[in-house]
Design a protein around this motif. Structure first.
Motif: not given
Lengths: 242, 299
Positions: B158-168, B205-218, B253-255
């Motif tokens: 499946s494709n790697e999912g992506r998200m653009t999210v603000f974390d305040l 920062k901006g759109e990230e792949f899921y794996f990167a968002a997971k590392i950055h957000l925890g 989401k991953p497709l």
């Protein structure tokens, strides 16, 4: 009647003996000199075709024009991933393969998967964001003479020549490096897709590491030489006697 | 006498009548021909030649061949010339080097270097594993085989999912609650952050792949973010560093990747699995036929 049979037998033996002698000579000849002998090349090509159809056509196509779904390159366009199309180089690739289970296989590097935490195991290139990959896609389309977003292409160029380290394999001029199997990215028939954005994005995101089996031990020197001659003939049609 | 000989010859070539002499002669010729063909095949087959070098080789060292293909490549690597362009000295030098290598390899086998040198042992293990796996690589699976493999392991493709999210984030629970209400009323993120004293955590920062968002957000924040739809705002999330609010802008989401798009990976994985199976089977076979005795304290 008996004389007809004897004549046929004698003729068959003569053909077998001739082919045997040709085969020995074909193997003993400097492979790069083979094309200069029309009779020898014709013989080698005729010997090579059945082997090609049996072992190679399933990936490279019966016409040798490759298969973009399988990422199998065309063998008919004289645009080589490895080497410059010399018969000896083709022979080496057939004999030892690419990323095959052979100690002499061609295996310098792979296309990194930039949408993974560690794009490539052997070195520390950072992953790219979706936006980064999109920018590189636009850059590649622009240098390939296709419609592209100029601003994104400019950002993509910086990534290509900088933190993406694409230039390291594909060259500063994106003309590839046949010493390591890095395809050129300009003026090219794509190995996968046809230069569409999605296909290029997928390649950069997921990486590529195609495999060509090593046939040397399985087919023997004579068959490999004949196969190499046949593959050579696919891209040197004018030189190949019919 | 002459007439008798002539009549014998005539009878020999008279195919309308049975002639024992002719039958014997043809039998003898057939047998001789068969023996000759077998002899040629036997004494020119690879590995059987003791006096001549087969045409596909350039030398033989104690019945071990040095192949012409390897010689050609070595010549090109060393002198950038083919065999027909190379000088006799160049050809001789390369051949001498290759013979030397073969001699030393054979000597190494005699001395059982593999028994004492760890790097040689590792190289042999690797080479044997490659030999075993080579069978899988030279087999081209049918499309049906690959489709079946793809269907069975579809979650891998499946494709790697992506998200653009603000974390305040803010230290005040009440500010966080108020910010959630405001964001859910579609107030712009920047304005809400400024009004309620929240700051962007800077993790994404901006759109990230899921794996990167997971590392950055925890893991905890990512698990919550993953479930948000486009435009959705999370509840207030208490964390050790303050109260977080996630504002999802876009969540792709991953497709599943189509079989065609995943073909190379499916083929590679199919071969890897096949190779792993072969290696395991070979190890079972080697263990079965070996005489392995283990010390008492390790049984």
């Amino acid at each position: 009647m008996i004389f007809v049979v004897l004549a046929l037998v004698a003729g068959s033996i003569a053909i077998v003996a001739r082919n045997y002698a040709f085969r020995r000579q074909m193997v003993a000849t400097d492979p790069d000199e083979l094309p200069s002998s029309r009779a020898m090349l014709r013989f080698a090509v005729s010997e090579g075709r059945p082997s090609y159809l049996r072992h190679c056509a399933s990936c490279h196509g019966t016409d040798g024009r490759g298969d973009r779904m399988k990422g199998a390159p065309s063998l008919a366009d004289n645009d080589w991933l490895y080497g410059s199309g010399r018969l000896s180089e083709i022979e080496w690739t057939i004999s030892h393969g690419i990323r095959a289970a052979d100690p002499k296989t061609r295996n310098v590097t792979v296309m990194p998967a930039f949408a993974t935490p560690r794009p490539i195991a052997v070195t520390n290139i950072p992953p790219l964001t979706p936006g980064d990959i999109g920018d590189v896609v636009e850059f590649l389309r622009e240098i390939g003479g296709r419609d592209a977003d100029s601003a994104a292409a400019a950002r993509g160029a910086a990534i290509y020549h900088g933190r993406g380290a694409c230039y390291d394999c594909h060259g500063r001029d994106a003309r590839g490096d046949s010493a390591i199997g890095a395809p050129k990215l300009v003026e090219t028939a794509w190995m996968t897709g046809d230069g569409e954005r999605e296909a290029i994005f997928t390649t950069i995101a997921r990486g590529r590491k195609g495999v060509c089996p090593a046939w040397g031990d399985r087919l023997g020197a004579a068959t490999v030489r004949a196969l190499a001659a046949y593959v050579y003939s696919l891209s040197h049609n004018s030189e190949t006697p019919k | 006498m002459a007439g008798s000989t002539q009549s014998k010859v005539a009878a020999f070539f008279n195919f309308r009548q049975v002639n024992p002499a002719r039958s014997l002669a043809l039998l003898g010729i057939g047998a001789a021909l068969g023996l000759a063909i077998a002899g040629v095949g036997l004494f020119t087959a690879p590995g059987t030649s003791t006096l001549i070098v087969p045409p596909e080789d350039v030398a033989s060292v104690n019945q071990r061949s040095i192949s012409r293909i390897d010689f050609t490549v070595q010549l090109r690597a060393q002198y950038d010339v083919g065999p027909s362009e190379a000088t006799p000295e160049q050809r001789r030098k390369v051949l001498d080097d290759m013979i030397r290598e073969e001699l030393f390899v054979q000597r190494g086998l005699e001395l059982d270097v593999a028994g004492i040198d760890p790097s040689v042992r590792a190289a042999i293990v690797s080479a044997v594993e490659e030999q075993i796996v080579a069978d899988v690589l030279t087999r081209q699976p049918t499309e049906a085989d690959l489709r079946a493999y793809y269907d069975k392991h579809q979650s891998k493709y499946s494709n790697e999912g992506r998200m653009t999210v603000f974390d305040l984030v803010t230290q005040s629970s009440q500010e966080a609650e108020a910010a959630v209400r405001a964001l859910r009323e579609r107030e712009p993120v920047a304005a809400v952050a400024a009004r309620f004293g929240m700051r962007d955590s800077g993790r994404v920062k901006g759109e990230e792949f899921y794996f990167a968002a997971k590392i950055h957000l925890g893991d905890p924040l990512f698990a919550l973010a993953q479930r948000l739809q486009d435009g959705e705002i999370s509840d207030r999330i208490p964390m050790p560093d303050g109260f977080h609010v996630l504002a999802m802008i876009k969540n792709i989401k991953p497709l599943p990747v189509t079989f065609a798009a995943a073909y190379n990976e499916v083929l590679s994985d199919w071969r890897s699995d096949g190779g792993a199976r072969l290696l395991a089977e070979d190890e079972v076979f080697l263990r079965k036929r070996a005489n392995i005795i283990i010390a008492k304290d390790l049984r």
